[in-house]
Design a protein around this motif. Structure first.
Motif, PDB file in Angstrom:
ATOM      1  N   GLY A 252      54.522   1.453  56.997  1.00 12.06           N
ATOM      2  CA  GLY A 252      53.084   1.076  57.005  1.00 12.06           C
ATOM      3  C   GLY A 252      52.822   0.011  57.734  1.00 12.06           C
ATOM      4  N   LEU A 253      51.614  -0.571  57.874  1.00 16.90           N
ATOM      5  CA  LEU A 253      51.070  -1.583  58.545  1.00 16.90           C
ATOM      6  C   LEU A 253      51.140  -2.942  57.892  1.00 16.90           C
ATOM      7  N   SER A 254      52.273  -3.102  57.059  1.00 10.59           N
ATOM      8  CA  SER A 254      52.585  -4.646  56.333  1.00 10.59           C
ATOM      9  C   SER A 254      54.036  -4.825  56.616  1.00 10.59           C
ATOM     10  N   CYS A 255      54.248  -6.144  56.331  1.00  8.75           N
ATOM     11  CA  CYS A 255      55.391  -6.704  56.320  1.00  8.75           C
ATOM     12  C   CYS A 255      56.250  -6.197  55.116  1.00  8.75           C
ATOM     13  N   THR A 256      57.570  -5.634  55.275  1.00  9.72           N
ATOM     14  CA  THR A 256      58.464  -5.238  54.213  1.00  9.72           C
ATOM     15  C   THR A 256      59.443  -6.184  53.573  1.00  9.72           C
ATOM     16  N   GLU A 257      59.436  -7.327  54.087  1.00  5.25           N
ATOM     17  CA  GLU A 257      60.398  -8.268  53.169  1.00  5.25           C
ATOM     18  C   GLU A 257      59.970  -8.567  51.911  1.00  5.25           C
ATOM     19  N   THR A 258      61.022  -8.368  51.018  1.00  9.53           N
ATOM     20  CA  THR A 258      60.906  -8.279  49.534  1.00  9.53           C
ATOM     21  C   THR A 258      61.744  -9.415  48.946  1.00  9.53           C
ATOM     22  N   ASN A 259      61.240  -9.890  47.970  1.00 13.91           N
ATOM     23  CA  ASN A 259      62.268 -10.978  46.928  1.00 13.91           C
ATOM     24  C   ASN A 259      63.159 -10.008  46.478  1.00 13.91           C
ATOM     25  N   ALA A 260      64.532 -10.139  46.453  1.00 10.14           N
ATOM     26  CA  ALA A 260      65.328  -9.125  45.562  1.00 10.14           C
ATOM     27  C   ALA A 260      65.479  -9.549  44.374  1.00 10.14           C
ATOM     28  N   LYS A 265      56.787  -8.519  47.369  1.00  7.17           N
ATOM     29  CA  LYS A 265      56.611  -8.041  48.975  1.00  7.17           C
ATOM     30  C   LYS A 265      55.923  -8.935  49.733  1.00  7.17           C
ATOM     31  N   CYS A 266      56.232  -9.352  50.912  1.00 12.95           N
ATOM     32  CA  CYS A 266      55.363 -10.205  51.755  1.00 12.95           C
ATOM     33  C   CYS A 266      54.098  -9.577  51.813  1.00 12.95           C
ATOM     34  N   GLY A 267      54.001  -8.294  52.674  1.00 14.53           N
ATOM     35  CA  GLY A 267      52.663  -7.634  52.898  1.00 14.53           C
ATOM     36  C   GLY A 267      51.883  -8.075  53.864  1.00 14.53           C
ATOM     37  N   SER A 268      52.396  -9.157  54.754  1.00 14.99           N
ATOM     38  CA  SER A 268      51.424  -9.619  55.696  1.00 14.99           C
ATOM     39  C   SER A 268      51.228  -8.738  56.750  1.00 14.99           C
ATOM     40  N   THR A 269      49.944  -8.703  57.373  1.00 12.10           N
ATOM     41  CA  THR A 269      49.573  -7.774  58.328  1.00 12.10           C
ATOM     42  C   THR A 269      49.712  -8.383  59.709  1.00 12.10           C
ATOM     43  N   PHE A 270      50.110  -9.671  59.822  1.00 17.25           N
ATOM     44  CA  PHE A 270      49.876 -10.434  60.998  1.00 17.25           C
ATOM     45  C   PHE A 270      51.064 -10.420  61.964  1.00 17.25           C
ATOM     46  N   GLN A 271      50.770  -9.878  63.172  1.00 19.73           N
ATOM     47  CA  GLN A 271      52.098  -9.806  64.233  1.00 19.73           C
ATOM     48  C   GLN A 271      53.086  -9.324  63.686  1.00 19.73           C
ATOM     49  N   LEU A 272      52.868  -8.089  63.457  1.00 17.15           N
ATOM     50  CA  LEU A 272      54.122  -6.998  62.945  1.00 17.15           C
ATOM     51  C   LEU A 272      55.011  -6.661  64.057  1.00 17.15           C
ATOM     52  N   VAL A 273      56.407  -6.601  63.700  1.00 13.32           N
ATOM     53  CA  VAL A 273      57.355  -6.206  64.762  1.00 13.32           C
ATOM     54  C   VAL A 273      58.215  -5.135  63.914  1.00 13.32           C
ATOM     55  N   LEU A 274      59.037  -4.556  64.743  1.00 17.65           N
ATOM     56  CA  LEU A 274      60.213  -4.058  64.160  1.00 17.65           C
ATOM     57  C   LEU A 274      61.510  -4.766  64.488  1.00 17.65           C
ATOM     58  N   ASP A 275      62.048  -4.774  63.112  1.00 23.99           N
ATOM     59  CA  ASP A 275      63.184  -5.862  63.143  1.00 23.99           C
ATOM     60  C   ASP A 275      64.292  -4.977  62.705  1.00 23.99           C
ATOM     61  N   ASN A 290      68.335   1.296  60.067  1.00 22.27           N
ATOM     62  CA  ASN A 290      68.601  -0.201  60.089  1.00 22.27           C
ATOM     63  C   ASN A 290      67.167  -0.895  60.898  1.00 22.27           C
ATOM     64  N   LEU A 291      66.053  -0.244  61.122  1.00 22.40           N
ATOM     65  CA  LEU A 291      64.925  -0.729  61.186  1.00 22.40           C
ATOM     66  C   LEU A 291      63.894  -0.975  60.059  1.00 22.40           C
ATOM     67  N   ARG A 292      63.057  -1.971  60.373  1.00 21.31           N
ATOM     68  CA  ARG A 292      62.195  -2.198  59.298  1.00 21.31           C
ATOM     69  C   ARG A 292      60.730  -2.834  59.909  1.00 21.31           C
ATOM     70  N   VAL A 293      59.702  -2.741  59.308  1.00 29.24           N
ATOM     71  CA  VAL A 293      58.573  -3.537  59.896  1.00 29.24           C
ATOM     72  C   VAL A 293      58.358  -4.855  59.056  1.00 29.24           C
ATOM     73  N   VAL A 294      58.153  -6.031  59.791  1.00 32.12           N
ATOM     74  CA  VAL A 294      58.291  -7.246  59.244  1.00 32.12           C
ATOM     75  C   VAL A 294      57.172  -8.058  59.977  1.00 32.12           C
ATOM     76  N   CYS A 295      56.658  -9.152  59.522  1.00 33.12           N
ATOM     77  CA  CYS A 295      55.636 -10.207  60.189  1.00 33.12           C
ATOM     78  C   CYS A 295      56.284 -11.029  60.872  1.00 33.12           C
ATOM     79  N   ALA A 296      55.547 -11.734  61.822  1.00 37.26           N
ATOM     80  CA  ALA A 296      56.385 -12.791  62.846  1.00 37.26           C
ATOM     81  C   ALA A 296      57.045 -13.538  62.040  1.00 37.26           C
ATOM     82  N   LYS A 297      56.379 -14.172  61.003  1.00 40.67           N
ATOM     83  CA  LYS A 297      57.101 -15.234  60.349  1.00 40.67           C
ATOM     84  C   LYS A 297      58.290 -14.917  59.793  1.00 40.67           C
ATOM     85  N   HIS A 298      58.475 -13.671  59.129  1.00 39.12           N
ATOM     86  CA  HIS A 298      59.827 -13.124  58.628  1.00 39.12           C
ATOM     87  C   HIS A 298      60.772 -12.787  59.641  1.00 39.12           C
TER      88      HIS A 298
END
Ligand SMILES: [Zn+2]
Length: 318
Positions: A252-260, A265-275, A290-298
């Motif tokens: 989806g259109l939000s950062c997937t970075e998650t605190n284990a 979940k981060c959930g930011s929608t700003f400057q998303l990239v595939l990481d 191996n790919l996931r959606v993350v925000c620019a900061k993450h």
């Protein structure tokens, strides 16, 4: 301060949590002191004409902080049972002051809330963000919606007032997120300008009208990982379109970075990239696993972890 850097990340977070708890305890303690100072009118003895003047003058609070503390004090005086909720952070000063603002204005409107209604309302605000609290307030006291309005504000400029329903708000914020790489921090004026130009291009083309030449070319930001890969074999960098599509669809259109630990979940929608979870430059594959959606900061934060701060910051300095 320097010795704080020698603590582990876990220790730093644990100590900060203790400090935040201590800060809330002090806030509550302070409200109790303010309550007695107000009851005994001690501020008058000190030549202040109001508690607000005492808080800003004697206690050196800025006006906003003084206002929030006084509003929260009003609630605390009327409903002392909230003490525990202030102490553990379920209710904060901002949300309490917003609630008190509602109680006061309902009273002015001759529709005062009863004590039990106030208690129920506060219970409903627990652990809510300020924005969520504002929505709860609007349920009780809706703002009168003004009509659409276009008025001349200078020789060449007009001001447009429009009402955005929920669907339009959602569409506009998705558009902002999708454009945030090439157009970070777009204002509504920028957004309308962009939409007008893009729509005109399509409609002119349909009607066979020639469009005037475009003026500026947008500066495209690249992800931190891409900057490193510039040094490696660039030709293989391309992620196949169908893989890209699958990852965007899955995440989806939000950062997937998650605190284990907490699951947050981060959930930011700003400057998303595939990481690439396992960096591409270090042999990671272009695969959906191996790919996931993350925000620019993450993305940037991870690139520093993967490649080292020195290497990443050299791309910015140079
Ligand atoms: Zn993020």
């Amino acid at each position: 301060m320097n010795d704080l850097r020698s603590l582990s990340n876990k220790e730093l977070v644990e100590k900060t949590l203790i400090l935040a708890r201590e800060e809330r305890r002090i806030t509550l303690e302070l409200l109790k002191y303010l309550k007695v100072i107000e009851e005994k009118r001690i501020y008058l003895d000190l030549a202040y004409d109001s508690m607000f003047a005492f808080l800003t003058g004697e206690l050196k609070y800025c006006e906003g902080s003084a206002y929030r503390r006084l509003k929260a004090l009003r609630v605390f005086k009327e409903i002392p049972e909230i003490e525990g909720k202030i102490a553990d952070g379920r209710l904060n000063l901002t949300n309490l002051s917003k609630a008190q603002g509602l109680f006061e204005s309902q009273k002015k409107l001759d529709k005062p809330l009863g004590l039990n209604e106030k208690k129920d309302f506060l219970e409903n605000l627990e652990n809510k963000s300020t924005r969520e609290v504002e929505k709860e307030i609007l349920k009780i006291q809706p703002v009168v919606v003004p009509k659409e309005d276009l008025r001349q504000v200078s020789e060449s400029k007009k001001q447009l007032k429009v009402i955005l329903d929920e669907e339009l708000q959602k569409d506009l914020s998705e558009l902002k997120s999708l454009l945030s790489h090439t157009h970070p921090n777009m204002s509504y004026q920028d957004l309308i300008k962009f939409m007008a130009k893009e729509t005109l291009k399509v409609l002119r083309k349909k009607k066979g009208i020639e469009s005037p030449p475009a003026e500026e070319k947008a500066c495209v930001k690249v992800s931190a990982e891409k900057m490193v890969e510039k040094e490696t074999d660039f030709s293989k960098r391309y992620i196949p379109k169908n893989i890209q599509r699958q990852v965007w669809q899955r995440d989806g259109l939000s950062c997937t970075e998650t605190n284990a630990t907490t699951g947050k979940k981060c959930g930011s929608t700003f400057q998303l990239v595939l990481d690439h979870r396992h960096p591409w430059a270090m042999g990671g594959e272009h695969s959906t696993e191996n790919l996931r959606v993350v925000c620019a900061k993450h993305n940037f934060h991870k690139a520093i972890k993967d490649y080292g701060e020195k290497k990443i910051s050299s791309f910015y300095d140079g």
